[in-house]
Design a protein around this motif. Structure first.
Motif, short mmCIF file in Angstrom:
data_model
loop_
_atom_site.label_atom_id
_atom_site.label_comp_id
_atom_site.label_asym_id
_atom_site.label_seq_id
_atom_site.Cartn_x
_atom_site.Cartn_y
_atom_site.Cartn_z
N PHE A 127 11.24 -1.51 -11.27
CA PHE A 127 12.37 -2.36 -10.85
C PHE A 127 12.96 -1.88 -9.53
N VAL A 128 13.26 -0.59 -9.46
CA VAL A 128 13.89 -0.04 -8.25
C VAL A 128 12.94 -0.14 -7.06
N THR A 129 11.68 0.18 -7.26
CA THR A 129 10.71 0.15 -6.18
C THR A 129 10.51 -1.27 -5.66
N ARG A 130 10.35 -2.21 -6.56
CA ARG A 130 10.13 -3.60 -6.15
C ARG A 130 11.35 -4.17 -5.44
N ARG A 131 12.55 -3.83 -5.90
CA ARG A 131 13.77 -4.32 -5.24
C ARG A 131 13.83 -3.79 -3.81
N THR A 132 13.50 -2.52 -3.63
CA THR A 132 13.52 -1.91 -2.30
C THR A 132 12.47 -2.55 -1.41
N GLU A 133 11.28 -2.77 -1.94
CA GLU A 133 10.21 -3.40 -1.16
C GLU A 133 10.57 -4.84 -0.82
N LEU A 134 11.15 -5.56 -1.76
CA LEU A 134 11.54 -6.95 -1.53
C LEU A 134 12.58 -7.03 -0.42
N PHE A 135 13.58 -6.15 -0.46
CA PHE A 135 14.61 -6.13 0.57
C PHE A 135 13.99 -5.85 1.93
N ALA A 136 13.09 -4.88 2.01
CA ALA A 136 12.44 -4.54 3.27
C ALA A 136 11.61 -5.71 3.79
N ASP A 137 10.92 -6.40 2.89
CA ASP A 137 10.12 -7.56 3.29
C ASP A 137 11.00 -8.67 3.84
N ILE A 138 12.11 -8.94 3.17
CA ILE A 138 13.02 -9.99 3.63
C ILE A 138 13.63 -9.61 4.97
N LEU A 139 14.03 -8.37 5.12
CA LEU A 139 14.59 -7.91 6.38
C LEU A 139 13.58 -8.05 7.51
#
Length: 62
Positions: free
Chosen positions: A35-47
């Motif tokens: 959960f934590v890893t995917r949220r961080t990756e998703l945020f980075a991708d959106i940014l």
């Protein structure tokens, strides 16, 4: 750390742990990590997407 789950979630976790031959602790730890890893990756991708798509606008605003 103590984790209190609703009864239904605890039952489902126990069933999954038994089916996989793993502990509830292992499954919970893995789920939190994912959960934590995917949220961080998703945020980075959106940014990255925003920075790329709006690069010209961001440059003008700078």
């Amino acid at each position: 750390m103590t984790l209190r789950l609703p009864e239904e979630d605890d039952r489902l976790l126990a069933e999954r742990a038994k089916a996989e031959g793993r502990s509830k602790q292992e499954l919970a730890t893995e789920a939190i990590h994912v959960f934590v890893t995917r949220r961080t990756e998703l945020f980075a991708d959106i940014l990255d997407q925003v920075m790329t798509e709006d690069a010209e606008l961001l440059e003008r605003l700078a």
